[in-house]
Scaffold this motif. Structure first.
Motif: not given
Lengths: 187, 178
Positions: B66, B69-70, B73, B93, B95-97, B100-103, B165
């Motif tokens: 996280s 990922g944050a 930005y 995390a 998988r999601a961040i 899925d979020y392409q970070l 990204s």
């Protein structure tokens, strides 16, 4: 205090800050104060405080507010220690406590009614931690709370308010992430 | 646990200082880490005192997903340094961040228990053998770093992850030398 009433009190105090919010508090906040600096894409339950730490460290000139939930924070209690250790002065952590997993069937959280988040935050090393049980006291004290150097934590004992819509499609959308990215770069 | 003294004399090991130089050349400013014995002496201890890098010590590896990922930005570049056990613990995390979020979550993962002379897929350790297949199943590109020549790819891999990204994972197959 009702959660949406507390958020209405916060609204005029939030302008240039990043707000990282979760679950029903996020859905309420998106209606009460829609803005591109709302960070909605935390992805995995419990991760809001860690996203906020990353944002606070990467954007030291900007205040970061976390609107966390009790069930969410319970999934990531170690983040209290990580945040305290990193000591970002620009991070203010609100924990909206209702004792249940509200969007997952309203089952009780472990320790509901007994757990002391203020004590946990202080023991972890937060600069300050306090709790608000009453909307009038919150209204009287929240500006002072936000003026203190972080990391600070405020526990909000809340009950649900208006049933604001749960817009999961938006919070997980590429558009939401791009809006935040653009707003962050706008300075 | 096998040690370098137990291994064939002709095995080469990557240089920790060269890995750190490559990380910095890629523009990384923050390293987020839970300690890992594979990378402890060669990477984490040296970079913990490197004035050009800021080390964020976290209690659990998914916090680091996280945080990285944050930070992305505003294009603040970060590296998550951990062991494969932490990678496994952080899959949701990631998988999601990351996916899925392409970070651009850039991870450097020590393969604790991997035999230095074997490929990860040939390791006797189940926990090592499954890492590359799991990354492939998640469409996360990876690169094995275990010889000095592998280090040359690190800068470009990180830069490409931020350009596109996308999440990327380095697998440290042999303990870097300090």
């Amino acid at each position: 205090m009702r959660r949406d009433h507390a958020l209405e009190i916060l609204k005029p105090l939030v302008d240039e800050q990043i707000v990282v919010a979760v679950y029903q508090t996020l859905f309420d906040w998106m209606v009460i104060h829609p803005r591109d600096l709302n960070y909605v894409a935390t992805g995995a339950m419990g991760q809001a405080s860690s996203h906020a730490l990353g944002l606070a460290l990467a954007n030291p000139q900007r205040e970061v507010l976390v609107f966390d939930g009790d069930g969410s924070l319970l999934m990531n209690l170690g983040s209290l220690v990580s945040i305290a250790n990193a000591a970002p002065a620009n991070l203010h952590h609100f924990v909206f406590v209702n004792g249940v997993y509200e969007v997952n069937g309203a089952h009780p959280t472990p320790g509901a009614g007994k757990l002391d988040f203020v004590g946990l935050a202080r023991a972890a090393g937060y600069v300050d931690a306090l709790e608000f049980t009453d909307i009038d006291l919150f209204e009287a004290g929240v500006a002072d709370f936000l003026a203190r150097p972080g990391p600070t934590l405020a526990v909000m004992h809340i009950e649900a308010g208006e049933p604001y819509p749960r817009d999961y499609a938006y919070i997980h959308s590429a558009a939401a992430r791009e809006s935040f990215r653009r707003a962050l770069a706008a300075d | 646990m096998t040690t370098k003294a137990d291994q064939p004399a002709d095995l080469q090991y990557p240089s920790g200082s060269e890995i750190i130089a490559a990380i910095k050349a890629a523009g990384v400013k923050f390293v987020v880490s839970v300690p890992d014995i594979v990378t402890s002496d060669g990477l984490l201890w040296p970079l913990s005192s490197d004035p050009e890098l800021k080390l964020v010590r976290v209690c659990k590896e998914d916090e680091g997903v996280s945080i990285c990922g944050a930070m992305s930005y505003n294009n603040t570049r970060a590296l998550l340094l951990m062991q494969q056990t932490g990678l496994m613990d952080s899959l949701n995390a990631i998988r999601a961040i990351g996916v899925d979020y392409q970070l651009p979550i850039c991870m450097m993962v020590g393969l604790q228990g991997k035999e230095p002379e074997l490929k990860p897929e040939d390791s006797a350790s189940y926990g090592v053998r499954i890492i590359e297949p799991i990354l492939r199943a998640m469409d996360i590109p990876s690169r094995l770093i275990e010889t000095p020549s592998d280090i040359a790819y690190i800068r470009n891999d990180i830069e490409q992850a931020y350009r596109s990204s996308t999440t990327f994972c380095f697998l440290i197959g042999r303990s870097p030398t300090p």
